[in-house]
Design a protein around this motif. Structure first.
Motif, PDB file in Angstrom:
ATOM      1  N   ILE A 216     -35.751  12.129   0.970  1.00 16.24           N
ATOM      2  CA  ILE A 216     -35.328  13.114   1.969  1.00 16.24           C
ATOM      3  C   ILE A 216     -34.299  14.065   1.367  1.00 16.24           C
ATOM      4  O   ILE A 216     -34.378  15.284   1.522  1.00 16.24           O
TER       5      ILE A 216
ATOM      6  N   VAL B 128     -34.823  18.105   1.182  1.00 20.21           N
ATOM      7  CA  VAL B 128     -33.904  19.039   1.835  1.00 20.21           C
ATOM      8  C   VAL B 128     -33.224  19.922   0.788  1.00 20.21           C
ATOM      9  O   VAL B 128     -33.076  21.135   0.971  1.00 20.21           O
TER      10      VAL B 128
ATOM     11  N   HIS C 136     -33.249  24.812   7.934  1.00 17.64           N
ATOM     12  CA  HIS C 136     -34.226  24.315   8.891  1.00 17.64           C
ATOM     13  C   HIS C 136     -33.813  24.594  10.332  1.00 17.64           C
ATOM     14  O   HIS C 136     -34.613  24.982  11.171  1.00 17.64           O
TER      15      HIS C 136
ATOM     16  N   LEU D 149     -32.803  19.887  11.818  1.00 18.71           N
ATOM     17  CA  LEU D 149     -33.213  18.856  10.879  1.00 18.71           C
ATOM     18  C   LEU D 149     -32.871  17.469  11.431  1.00 18.71           C
ATOM     19  O   LEU D 149     -31.789  16.956  11.251  1.00 18.71           O
TER      20      LEU D 149
ATOM     21  N   ASN E 153     -38.266  15.446  12.697  1.00 16.79           N
ATOM     22  CA  ASN E 153     -38.864  16.612  12.042  1.00 16.79           C
ATOM     23  C   ASN E 153     -39.081  16.387  10.544  1.00 16.79           C
ATOM     24  O   ASN E 153     -39.274  17.331   9.790  1.00 16.79           O
ATOM     25  N   ILE E 154     -39.013  15.119  10.157  1.00 13.09           N
ATOM     26  CA  ILE E 154     -39.333  14.771   8.774  1.00 13.09           C
ATOM     27  C   ILE E 154     -40.460  13.751   8.825  1.00 13.09           C
ATOM     28  O   ILE E 154     -40.321  12.701   9.451  1.00 13.09           O
TER      29      ILE E 154
ATOM     30  N   LEU F 251     -41.542  18.228   5.539  1.00 15.05           N
ATOM     31  CA  LEU F 251     -40.655  18.756   6.574  1.00 15.05           C
ATOM     32  C   LEU F 251     -41.490  19.558   7.565  1.00 15.05           C
ATOM     33  O   LEU F 251     -42.355  20.347   7.174  1.00 15.05           O
TER      34      LEU F 251
END
Lengths: 215, 273
Positions: free
Chosen positions: B146, B150, B160, B163, B167-168, B201
């Motif tokens: 992650i 990001v 984003h 976030l 949403n991942i 993402l």
């Protein structure tokens, strides 16, 4: 010999069929182009230079967009068929898109597309007219055939996608696994990489077509 | 999605012809997300539909819808070109027909949200069914991925804006796309509840392009709070996100410095809105 293919794109009304024919070794491109320029109603096709078409999805995404705009009554060019060629472009310049993606006097690989915008336009009428008009060898419209006819380097250049899927240009370094691919052509990589590269290129192109200059 | 769901506006043309009809996956304040397919039934995709709001002035409504669809699409296309892992844009109609709003089709993303994965994992541990050694290590590796994703997004100048762990997405392990998609939108139970797979993402509805450290720090802050509130057991793992983030691009250190400020005062610096 391959024949005209009739497709039905998802979401479009069932009676709005899409007829597609792919040709190689076309000998009368300049005659065909003249018919378009003169606005000959018998030659209302999207005549696309197949060497700048990456895949069936690439071409059909343009058809989908043009058909949707046609159904909503907001075509920007003369008719739905010129709109297909316009929709292949990544900007709002109609003339430029027609010049880039449309038939040219030197085109030898040709993709002809026609929509059944009227019940009188059927597969057989189109098929008959095309075989009488186009001097070339008809081949099947599929990804493998297109891959043999297209020019990936040219496609990358047209959409300004030098680095996508393979890296290079201003995107600099970045392969997650650390391997640095020299920008440009690395054709020795495995088929899987080539497939991944093609998929990345395709999705990047679809995005640019969808945005059409609204970047 | 409990309680009586408000009536959903019907999908606009051309989706009135779609067979089988798109299935509603989730609904937000602005948009509805459907599962359907692109040009052929073998090409699954997500359809984000932004219906027009009857209470808004129609001219304003059209402009807002258009602006939001294009802005989201622009960000996704940019990310995808630059190698950030996001769903690609397949098609869009930002104009609508004046009455029904606009839509965007995106690539279908396989897998589950990180939130789902962590919640399921926590539940299993609670029930004492956690015989899987390596869960902790798996979570740490996930956090690292992650952080890298990001960081990559911030590196290309995209923030984003929302976030959260919802949403991942975490893709399935060996990820040949296309396979095994249920077009009817059912959640497929994966074999072997893995933590492997690729991070994607999603939901760039509030995203924007920004080079400001503040905006990036707020992204991280929002993510940190999301971990803190829904996955307390994973909270310490968040350090791993930051650790990998820090190494992922040049400007990261400054952003982390900024994150400390944001933690002290909350995410709204301007005190507006």
């Amino acid at each position: 010999m391959a024949a005209l293919q009739t497709l039905h794109l998802a979401h479009l009304p069932p009676d709005l069929a899409v007829h597609v024919a792919l040709y190689t070794d076309v000998r009368n491109a300049s005659f065909l182009r003249d018919q378009l320029l003169q606005g000959n109603p018998d030659f209302e096709y999207a005549l696309v230079d197949a060497s700048v078409i990456l895949s069936t999805t690439h071409a059909l995404a343009a058809v989908f967009r043009a058909a949707n705009d046609h159904l909503k009554g907001r075509l920007k060019s003369r008719n739905v068929h010129s709109e297909i060629v316009f929709s292949l472009g990544a900007n709002n310049n109609i003339a430029q898109s027609l010049r880039t993606f449309g038939i040219t006097p030197t085109t030898t690989n040709l993709l002809a597309i026609k929509l059944s915008t009227d019940p009188s336009i059927t597969s057989s009428t189109i098929s008959e007219h095309l075989s009488a008009s186009i001097q070339g060898i008809q081949v099947e419209f599929n990804d493998a055939k297109l891959a043999g006819l297209n020019n990936i380097a040219k496609i990358r250049k047209l959409y300004k996608l030098g680095g996508v899927g393979e890296e290079g240009s201003k995107g600099k370094r970045r392969r997650k696994d650390g391997t640095v691919e020299s920008s440009g052509l690395v054709d020795g990589t495995a088929a899987k990489d080539a497939e991944r590269e093609r998929r990345e290129l395709e999705v990047a192109i679809l995005g640019l077509m969808a945005l059409r200059g609204a970047v | 999605m409990d309680g009586p769901s408000p009536p959903q506006p019907p999908l606009p043309a051309p989706f009135t012809h779609t067979h089988p009809a798109p299935t509603l996956l989730t609904q937000g304040a602005e948009a509805l997300l459907y599962c359907t397919y692109f040009l052929t039934p073998s090409h699954p995709c997500a359809l984000k539909y932004r219906p027009s709001k009857p209470y808004r002035n129609p001219i304003l409504d059209k402009r807002l819808t258009r602006h939001r669809i294009l802005s989201e699409a622009r960000t996704l296309v940019k990310c995808r070109r630059e190698g950030v892992s996001v769903p690609g844009v397949l098609a869009l109609d930002a104009e609508g027909d004046g009455v029904s709003g606009g839509w965007m089709m995106m690539e279908w993303v396989e897998g589950k949200t990180v939130r789902e994965v962590l919640v399921a994992g926590a539940k299993r541990r609670k029930e004492g069914r956690d015989d899987e050694d390596g869960w902790e290590e798996g979570v740490t590796a996930l956090m690292g991925k992650i952080g890298r994703a990001v960081g990559r997004m911030h590196e290309v100048g995209v923030v984003h804006g929302d976030l959260t762990t919802s949403n991942i997405m975490l893709g399935p392990l060996a990820a040949p796309q296309q396979n095994g998609v249920t077009t009817n939108g059912e959640h497929m139970e994966q074999v072997g509840e893995g933590l492997g797979g690729e991070i994607v993402l999603i939901d760039f509805g509030l995203a924007g392009q920004s080079l400001q450290d503040e905006d990036k720090a707020v992204d991280l802050y929002v993510l940190e709070r999301a971990f803190g509130s829904t996955h307390p057991e994973a909270e310490e793992g968040f350090q791993e996100v930051l650790k990998v983030y820090e190494e992922s691009y040049k400007g990261a250190k400054v952003v982390l410095k900024r994150l400390e400020d944001v933690r002290m005062r909350g995410r709204k610096r301007s005190l507006l809105g």
